[in-house]
Design an enzyme around this catalytic site. Structure first.
Site, PDB file in Angstrom:
ATOM      1  N   TYR A 140     -33.461  -4.048   3.530  1.00 46.68           N
ATOM      2  CA  TYR A 140     -34.604  -3.350   2.941  1.00 46.68           C
ATOM      3  C   TYR A 140     -35.914  -3.748   3.615  1.00 46.68           C
ATOM      4  O   TYR A 140     -36.773  -2.900   3.873  1.00 46.68           O
ATOM      5  CB  TYR A 140     -34.674  -3.634   1.446  1.00 46.68           C
ATOM      6  CG  TYR A 140     -35.527  -2.654   0.675  1.00 46.68           C
ATOM      7  CD1 TYR A 140     -35.015  -1.422   0.269  1.00 46.68           C
ATOM      8  CD2 TYR A 140     -36.852  -2.948   0.354  1.00 46.68           C
ATOM      9  CE1 TYR A 140     -35.802  -0.511  -0.433  1.00 46.68           C
ATOM     10  CE2 TYR A 140     -37.636  -2.048  -0.353  1.00 46.68           C
ATOM     11  CZ  TYR A 140     -37.105  -0.832  -0.748  1.00 46.68           C
ATOM     12  OH  TYR A 140     -37.892   0.066  -1.419  1.00 46.68           O
TER      13      TYR A 140
ATOM     14  N   LYS B 128     -36.551   4.222   4.947  1.00 46.41           N
ATOM     15  CA  LYS B 128     -36.422   3.900   6.369  1.00 46.41           C
ATOM     16  C   LYS B 128     -37.084   4.900   7.312  1.00 46.41           C
ATOM     17  O   LYS B 128     -37.237   4.600   8.501  1.00 46.41           O
ATOM     18  CB  LYS B 128     -34.938   3.784   6.758  1.00 46.41           C
ATOM     19  CG  LYS B 128     -34.216   2.637   6.084  1.00 46.41           C
ATOM     20  CD  LYS B 128     -34.852   1.323   6.452  1.00 46.41           C
ATOM     21  CE  LYS B 128     -34.329   0.171   5.641  1.00 46.41           C
ATOM     22  NZ  LYS B 128     -35.207  -0.995   5.675  1.00 46.41           N
TER      23      LYS B 128
ATOM     24  N   HIS C 126     -45.045  -6.214  -1.969  1.00 42.36           N
ATOM     25  CA  HIS C 126     -43.963  -6.290  -2.951  1.00 42.36           C
ATOM     26  C   HIS C 126     -42.958  -7.348  -2.522  1.00 42.36           C
ATOM     27  O   HIS C 126     -42.414  -7.291  -1.413  1.00 42.36           O
ATOM     28  CB  HIS C 126     -43.260  -4.933  -3.078  1.00 42.36           C
ATOM     29  CG  HIS C 126     -43.989  -3.974  -3.963  1.00 42.36           C
ATOM     30  ND1 HIS C 126     -43.390  -2.882  -4.564  1.00 42.36           N
ATOM     31  CD2 HIS C 126     -45.281  -3.942  -4.381  1.00 42.36           C
ATOM     32  CE1 HIS C 126     -44.279  -2.223  -5.291  1.00 42.36           C
ATOM     33  NE2 HIS C 126     -45.435  -2.854  -5.184  1.00 42.36           N
TER      34      HIS C 126
ATOM     35  N   TYR D 231     -34.874   1.816  -8.494  1.00 40.97           N
ATOM     36  CA  TYR D 231     -33.894   2.831  -8.112  1.00 40.97           C
ATOM     37  C   TYR D 231     -32.840   2.870  -9.218  1.00 40.97           C
ATOM     38  O   TYR D 231     -32.202   1.848  -9.495  1.00 40.97           O
ATOM     39  CB  TYR D 231     -33.220   2.470  -6.795  1.00 40.97           C
ATOM     40  CG  TYR D 231     -34.129   2.450  -5.586  1.00 40.97           C
ATOM     41  CD1 TYR D 231     -34.175   3.540  -4.720  1.00 40.97           C
ATOM     42  CD2 TYR D 231     -34.923   1.341  -5.297  1.00 40.97           C
ATOM     43  CE1 TYR D 231     -35.006   3.524  -3.598  1.00 40.97           C
ATOM     44  CE2 TYR D 231     -35.755   1.315  -4.186  1.00 40.97           C
ATOM     45  CZ  TYR D 231     -35.787   2.414  -3.337  1.00 40.97           C
ATOM     46  OH  TYR D 231     -36.597   2.391  -2.239  1.00 40.97           O
TER      47      TYR D 231
ATOM     48  N   PRO E 282     -34.178   9.314   1.900  1.00 37.50           N
ATOM     49  CA  PRO E 282     -35.280   8.396   1.580  1.00 37.50           C
ATOM     50  C   PRO E 282     -34.879   7.214   0.713  1.00 37.50           C
ATOM     51  O   PRO E 282     -35.721   6.355   0.435  1.00 37.50           O
ATOM     52  CB  PRO E 282     -36.280   9.306   0.847  1.00 37.50           C
ATOM     53  CG  PRO E 282     -35.446  10.419   0.287  1.00 37.50           C
ATOM     54  CD  PRO E 282     -34.347  10.637   1.270  1.00 37.50           C
TER      55      PRO E 282
END
Length: 389
Positions: A384, A296, A72, A200, A292
């Site tokens: 990220y 991580k 991704h 998200y 979550p």
């Protein structure tokens, strides 16, 4: 039984550490309370940082991950009708791999026999002894018999509820914790994902997440009060709620299907310090938990294992006591940065019960800033994909 390192826990952290130590010529054995089938039945996250991918590559256990995993280049933050794409590849020149934690565990498990990594499954009543001295040992029972493992070090990779952290006296350790007032209700279904990247979502009805395990298996979440039960949420109710929270663009592409698995996971931020006491080193969930939101958990365990394996190899190869002494500070420095990112993203993307109009206005302002600022997006992307180890 005598070995150099006794590893408690055969999840991904314990198995990864075992393989890394064997590759360095360090003798070790892994003790696991559960049976292999139980371990592989646990559904966990699946976004892998650079460090996790690189460790699997170093071990030469990356073939299936590279074949079946999904690279991704970015992910999305949604706020109502708005979709803010964080282009990690462009912003920081890196990306993440979507590959389930269960699959990582299976790859590590399947390689044990070939590489001589001994794992004792269904080891009950595991107890740690004399970790403050130079000759610690671990006892356990199996098939009605008592067993003892004498070793030079113990590595606690046995999760939040395991015995390793409890072997550190309360006078030595300190706990830092934030319990969140909601949990994540997740559904796993054999349906194609609604977007080729994660979403998200911050919606007035609550948080939503669209993710995937493969091109044909999707994982979705909504946050729910801790008083809710899985039985309160039938499949259709959950799909309807996801369609609302994820926004119209994602909703138009949602494919519904029966749940393969549905569960509610409570959220907390937790750190235990120090991560080393005497000859005991803690790795992964035994020392820290992250919500979550930032993906991580597994990746922090991988970075712990990276530091722990390097320290243990330095000790056994060069009698380097400083490497062992420095393990906790080195690991915790990265842990706290990841805790900060997971906490901040959780605060940004969830509606907290105690929040009012001011807090909501701050979320909108932050999302506006992120949408218009390459610097803000770069900071998010850097965290990220995973900070350097």
């Amino acid at each position: 039984m005598t070995t150099q390192v006794c590893i408690i826990g055969a999840g991904p952290a314990g198995l990864l550490l075992g393989h890394l130590l064997k590759a360095e010529g360090v003798d070790c054995v892994v003790l696991e309370r559960r049976a292999p089938d139980y371990i592989l039945s646990r559904i966990r996250a699946g976004v892998l940082e650079t460090i996790t991918v690189e460790l699997m590559e170093r071990l030469g256990l990356d073939a299936r991950m590279k074949s079946e995993g999904l690279w991704h280049d970015g992910f999305n933050l949604a706020d109502g009708d708005r979709l803010i794409r964080i282009d990690m590849a462009d912003l920081v020149g890196s990306r993440v791999m979507v590959y389930g934690q269960t699959e990582i565990t299976k790859d590590l498990m399947d390689a044990c026999d070939e590489r001589g990594l001994e794992v004792v499954y269904e080891a009950e009543d595991v107890a740690l002894h004399d970790v403050e001295g130079d000759a610690p040992y671990v006892t356990y029972s199996k098939d009605g018999a008592e067993h003892r493992v004498d070793c030079r070090f113990v590595a606690g990779c046995d999760g939040f509820h395991g015995p390793s952290r409890k072997a550190i006296p309360a006078s030595v350790g300190k706990e830092f914790e934030r319990v969140y007032p909601f949990g994540w209700l997740g559904i796993l279904a054999d349906v194609p994902p609604c977007n080729h990247e994660l979403i998200y979502a911050n919606h007035e009805r609550g948080f939503g997440l669209a993710s995937m395990r493969s091109e044909t298996r999707s994982r979705y979440y909504v946050d729910v009060p801790l008083t809710d039960a899985v039985e309160d949420w039938g499949d259709e109710r959950l799909w309807d709620e996801l369609a609302i929270r994820l926004g119209p663009e994602a909703a138009a592409n949602i494919t519904r299907g029966p749940a393969l698995e549905k569960s509610i996971a409570p959220l907390r931020s937790y750190v235990f310090a120090p991560m080393r006491h005497g000859r005991l080193l803690l790795c992964g969930d035994s020392a820290h938990i992250v919500p979550p939101t930032g993906a991580k958990g597994l990746n922090l365990a991988a970075s712990d294992v990276h530091y722990a394996s390097a320290a243990l190899a330095a000790f056994f190869k060069a009698n380097d006591h400083d490497a062992i002494a420095g393990y906790s500070d080195k690991a915790l420095a990265r842990v706290w940065k990841s805790e900060r990112f997971s906490w901040s993203l959780t605060k940004l993307m969830h509606r907290f019960p105690e929040d009012g109009p001011f807090e909501r206005a701050m979320q909108v302002a932050e999302l506006d800033y992120i949408a218009s600022s390459r610097a803000a997006q770069t900071s998010i992307a850097e965290n990220y994909v995973g900070l350097p180890v």
